[in-house]
Design a protein around this motif. Structure first.
Motif, PDB file in Angstrom:
ATOM      1  N   ARG A   1       2.725 -55.141 -15.844  1.00 49.92           N
ATOM      2  CA  ARG A   1       1.261 -55.064 -15.740  1.00 49.92           C
ATOM      3  C   ARG A   1       0.603 -56.338 -15.241  1.00 49.92           C
ATOM      4  O   ARG A   1      -0.541 -56.300 -14.786  1.00 49.92           O
ATOM      5  N   VAL A   2       1.297 -57.468 -15.359  1.00 55.30           N
ATOM      6  CA  VAL A   2       0.740 -58.726 -14.846  1.00 55.30           C
ATOM      7  C   VAL A   2       1.313 -58.899 -13.444  1.00 55.30           C
ATOM      8  O   VAL A   2       2.356 -59.505 -13.233  1.00 55.30           O
ATOM      9  N   GLU A   3       0.617 -58.340 -12.497  1.00 52.97           N
ATOM     10  CA  GLU A   3       1.099 -58.268 -11.127  1.00 52.97           C
ATOM     11  C   GLU A   3       1.300 -59.646 -10.509  1.00 52.97           C
ATOM     12  O   GLU A   3       0.428 -60.504 -10.571  1.00 52.97           O
ATOM     13  N   GLY A   4       2.491 -59.840  -9.938  1.00 54.58           N
ATOM     14  CA  GLY A   4       2.781 -61.067  -9.212  1.00 54.58           C
ATOM     15  C   GLY A   4       3.418 -62.180 -10.023  1.00 54.58           C
ATOM     16  O   GLY A   4       3.828 -63.197  -9.469  1.00 54.58           O
ATOM     17  N   ILE A   5       3.531 -62.019 -11.323  1.00 56.67           N
ATOM     18  CA  ILE A   5       4.100 -63.066 -12.164  1.00 56.67           C
ATOM     19  C   ILE A   5       5.621 -62.901 -12.248  1.00 56.67           C
ATOM     20  O   ILE A   5       6.119 -61.779 -12.254  1.00 56.67           O
ATOM     21  N   SER A   6       6.333 -64.016 -12.279  1.00 52.30           N
ATOM     22  CA  SER A   6       7.782 -63.949 -12.435  1.00 52.30           C
ATOM     23  C   SER A   6       8.132 -63.897 -13.920  1.00 52.30           C
ATOM     24  O   SER A   6       7.322 -64.267 -14.775  1.00 52.30           O
ATOM     25  N   GLN A   7       9.348 -63.479 -14.204  1.00 49.84           N
ATOM     26  CA  GLN A   7       9.813 -63.402 -15.589  1.00 49.84           C
ATOM     27  C   GLN A   7       9.775 -64.785 -16.231  1.00 49.84           C
ATOM     28  O   GLN A   7       9.345 -64.933 -17.381  1.00 49.84           O
ATOM     29  N   LYS A   8      10.192 -65.801 -15.493  1.00 49.80           N
ATOM     30  CA  LYS A   8      10.224 -67.174 -16.010  1.00 49.80           C
ATOM     31  C   LYS A   8       8.819 -67.678 -16.352  1.00 49.80           C
ATOM     32  O   LYS A   8       8.589 -68.236 -17.424  1.00 49.80           O
ATOM     33  N   VAL A   9       7.874 -67.468 -15.454  1.00 51.96           N
ATOM     34  CA  VAL A   9       6.505 -67.932 -15.675  1.00 51.96           C
ATOM     35  C   VAL A   9       5.859 -67.169 -16.829  1.00 51.96           C
ATOM     36  O   VAL A   9       5.152 -67.747 -17.651  1.00 51.96           O
ATOM     37  N   LEU A  10       6.124 -65.855 -16.918  1.00 48.90           N
ATOM     38  CA  LEU A  10       5.592 -65.067 -18.031  1.00 48.90           C
ATOM     39  C   LEU A  10       6.145 -65.582 -19.359  1.00 48.90           C
ATOM     40  O   LEU A  10       5.391 -65.756 -20.323  1.00 48.90           O
ATOM     41  N   THR A  11       7.424 -65.864 -19.406  1.00 46.75           N
ATOM     42  CA  THR A  11       8.046 -66.395 -20.626  1.00 46.75           C
ATOM     43  C   THR A  11       7.397 -67.713 -21.030  1.00 46.75           C
ATOM     44  O   THR A  11       7.035 -67.905 -22.197  1.00 46.75           O
TER      45      THR A  11
ATOM     46  N   GLU B   1       7.691 -57.798 -29.062  1.00 48.17           N
ATOM     47  CA  GLU B   1       6.354 -57.342 -28.670  1.00 48.17           C
ATOM     48  C   GLU B   1       5.364 -58.493 -28.783  1.00 48.17           C
ATOM     49  O   GLU B   1       5.510 -59.368 -29.643  1.00 48.17           O
ATOM     50  N   TYR B   2       4.376 -58.444 -27.929  1.00 44.10           N
ATOM     51  CA  TYR B   2       3.329 -59.465 -27.910  1.00 44.10           C
ATOM     52  C   TYR B   2       1.983 -58.790 -28.107  1.00 44.10           C
ATOM     53  O   TYR B   2       1.761 -57.671 -27.650  1.00 44.10           O
ATOM     54  N   GLU B   3       1.100 -59.508 -28.787  1.00 39.48           N
ATOM     55  CA  GLU B   3      -0.232 -58.967 -29.043  1.00 39.48           C
ATOM     56  C   GLU B   3      -1.235 -60.113 -29.064  1.00 39.48           C
ATOM     57  O   GLU B   3      -0.940 -61.205 -29.532  1.00 39.48           O
ATOM     58  N   LEU B   4      -2.415 -59.829 -28.575  1.00 37.58           N
ATOM     59  CA  LEU B   4      -3.494 -60.808 -28.592  1.00 37.58           C
ATOM     60  C   LEU B   4      -3.966 -60.991 -30.028  1.00 37.58           C
ATOM     61  O   LEU B   4      -4.160 -60.011 -30.750  1.00 37.58           O
ATOM     62  N   THR B   5      -4.143 -62.238 -30.451  1.00 35.55           N
ATOM     63  CA  THR B   5      -4.653 -62.506 -31.799  1.00 35.55           C
ATOM     64  C   THR B   5      -6.178 -62.427 -31.781  1.00 35.55           C
ATOM     65  O   THR B   5      -6.791 -62.446 -30.708  1.00 35.55           O
ATOM     66  N   PRO B   6      -6.810 -62.348 -32.943  1.00 28.33           N
ATOM     67  CA  PRO B   6      -8.275 -62.393 -32.980  1.00 28.33           C
ATOM     68  C   PRO B   6      -8.818 -63.658 -32.308  1.00 28.33           C
ATOM     69  O   PRO B   6      -9.819 -63.603 -31.585  1.00 28.33           O
ATOM     70  N   LEU B   7      -8.133 -64.787 -32.513  1.00 29.77           N
ATOM     71  CA  LEU B   7      -8.541 -66.034 -31.864  1.00 29.77           C
ATOM     72  C   LEU B   7      -8.460 -65.908 -30.343  1.00 29.77           C
ATOM     73  O   LEU B   7      -9.362 -66.320 -29.615  1.00 29.77           O
ATOM     74  N   GLY B   8      -7.384 -65.290 -29.864  1.00 30.99           N
ATOM     75  CA  GLY B   8      -7.225 -65.063 -28.430  1.00 30.99           C
ATOM     76  C   GLY B   8      -8.307 -64.143 -27.883  1.00 30.99           C
ATOM     77  O   GLY B   8      -8.828 -64.356 -26.788  1.00 30.99           O
TER      78      GLY B   8
ATOM     79  N   GLU C   1     -11.336 -63.760 -29.126  1.00 34.32           N
ATOM     80  CA  GLU C   1     -12.593 -64.516 -29.096  1.00 34.32           C
ATOM     81  C   GLU C   1     -12.649 -65.425 -27.871  1.00 34.32           C
ATOM     82  O   GLU C   1     -13.670 -65.492 -27.187  1.00 34.32           O
ATOM     83  N   LEU C   2     -11.539 -66.116 -27.613  1.00 37.39           N
ATOM     84  CA  LEU C   2     -11.493 -67.008 -26.453  1.00 37.39           C
ATOM     85  C   LEU C   2     -11.685 -66.221 -25.160  1.00 37.39           C
ATOM     86  O   LEU C   2     -12.443 -66.626 -24.277  1.00 37.39           O
ATOM     87  N   LEU C   3     -11.022 -65.093 -25.062  1.00 34.98           N
ATOM     88  CA  LEU C   3     -11.132 -64.262 -23.863  1.00 34.98           C
ATOM     89  C   LEU C   3     -12.578 -63.830 -23.625  1.00 34.98           C
ATOM     90  O   LEU C   3     -13.069 -63.871 -22.488  1.00 34.98           O
ATOM     91  N   LEU C   4     -13.287 -63.452 -24.679  1.00 37.04           N
ATOM     92  CA  LEU C   4     -14.698 -63.066 -24.528  1.00 37.04           C
ATOM     93  C   LEU C   4     -15.543 -64.214 -23.981  1.00 37.04           C
ATOM     94  O   LEU C   4     -16.412 -64.016 -23.135  1.00 37.04           O
ATOM     95  N   GLN C   5     -15.276 -65.412 -24.460  1.00 37.41           N
ATOM     96  CA  GLN C   5     -16.025 -66.577 -23.986  1.00 37.41           C
ATOM     97  C   GLN C   5     -15.716 -66.876 -22.524  1.00 37.41           C
ATOM     98  O   GLN C   5     -16.616 -67.165 -21.731  1.00 37.41           O
ATOM     99  N   VAL C   6     -14.453 -66.802 -22.164  1.00 38.29           N
ATOM    100  CA  VAL C   6     -14.050 -67.082 -20.785  1.00 38.29           C
ATOM    101  C   VAL C   6     -14.603 -66.015 -19.836  1.00 38.29           C
ATOM    102  O   VAL C   6     -15.051 -66.322 -18.737  1.00 38.29           O
TER     103      VAL C   6
ATOM    104  N   LEU D   1      -3.231 -57.891 -22.436  1.00 35.86           N
ATOM    105  CA  LEU D   1      -3.004 -57.613 -23.856  1.00 35.86           C
ATOM    106  C   LEU D   1      -4.267 -57.057 -24.519  1.00 35.86           C
ATOM    107  O   LEU D   1      -4.182 -56.161 -25.356  1.00 35.86           O
ATOM    108  N   ALA D   2      -5.422 -57.569 -24.150  1.00 38.54           N
ATOM    109  CA  ALA D   2      -6.682 -57.064 -24.713  1.00 38.54           C
ATOM    110  C   ALA D   2      -6.925 -55.626 -24.266  1.00 38.54           C
ATOM    111  O   ALA D   2      -7.357 -54.780 -25.062  1.00 38.54           O
ATOM    112  N   GLU D   3      -6.659 -55.369 -23.017  1.00 34.73           N
ATOM    113  CA  GLU D   3      -6.851 -54.032 -22.448  1.00 34.73           C
ATOM    114  C   GLU D   3      -5.943 -53.006 -23.123  1.00 34.73           C
ATOM    115  O   GLU D   3      -6.322 -51.852 -23.323  1.00 34.73           O
ATOM    116  N   THR D   4      -4.751 -53.425 -23.503  1.00 35.20           N
ATOM    117  CA  THR D   4      -3.770 -52.556 -24.149  1.00 35.20           C
ATOM    118  C   THR D   4      -4.195 -52.178 -25.565  1.00 35.20           C
ATOM    119  O   THR D   4      -3.848 -51.119 -26.063  1.00 35.20           O
ATOM    120  N   LYS D   5      -4.937 -53.088 -26.223  1.00 32.33           N
ATOM    121  CA  LYS D   5      -5.432 -52.868 -27.592  1.00 32.33           C
ATOM    122  C   LYS D   5      -4.300 -52.628 -28.590  1.00 32.33           C
ATOM    123  O   LYS D   5      -4.412 -51.809 -29.491  1.00 32.33           O
TER     124      LYS D   5
END
Length: 136
Positions: A58-68, A93-100, A102-107, A43-47
């Motif tokens: 785009r999330v390779e290997g994930i199932s629909q159920k696990v993604l949901t 549609e899904y989008e990364l929040t500013p909080l998300g 920030e967390l991603l940068l820390q991780v 989601l961050a990469e998509t901007k």
């Protein structure tokens, strides 16, 4: 040996209630798990917003159920927003929040530090395995 840790570095933890501490630990576990981290990265990469089907591709290997499930958890934690457009068929549609973000940068910083030290971790494990093997 670590000698430069400030004794007050973790004092903020003592101000948390048990419930807040539990939530903080939950978020840390989720943030370091494989799928939530990967979803947030995509989601961050998509901007910008991304439809469920595009995210699934785009999330390779994930199932629909696990993604949901992961998206529901990320949304409930305020790390991802979900926008439903009332049309036929419904569009979500899904989008990364500013909080998300920030967390991603820390991780990512922590991940980079770990990745750069993989040889040190491998050596430590080899030493540990050798010591365990010798003592048996």
């Amino acid at each position: 040996m670590v000698t430069n840790i400030d004794s007050d570095a973790f004092a903020f933890c003592e101000t948390l209630t048990d419930a807040q501490d539990a939530l903080a630990r939950e978020i840390l576990e989720r943030a370091s798990a494989k799928w939530p981290l990967r979803i947030m990265y995509v989601l961050a990469e998509t901007k910008g917003p991304l439809r469920f089907s595009r995210l699934l591709e785009r999330v390779e290997g994930i199932s629909q159920k696990v993604l949901t499930q992961a998206l529901r958890t990320l949304e409930s934690d305020g790390l991802v927003t979900r926008t439903l457009y009332p049309q036929v068929p419904p569009r979500v549609e899904y989008e990364l929040t500013p909080l998300g973000g920030e967390l991603l940068l820390q991780v990512v910083a922590l991940w980079r530090w770990i990745a750069e030290r993989v040889p040190d971790f491998e050596k430590a494990r080899a030493r540990s395995a050798g010591a365990t093997h010798i003592s048996k």
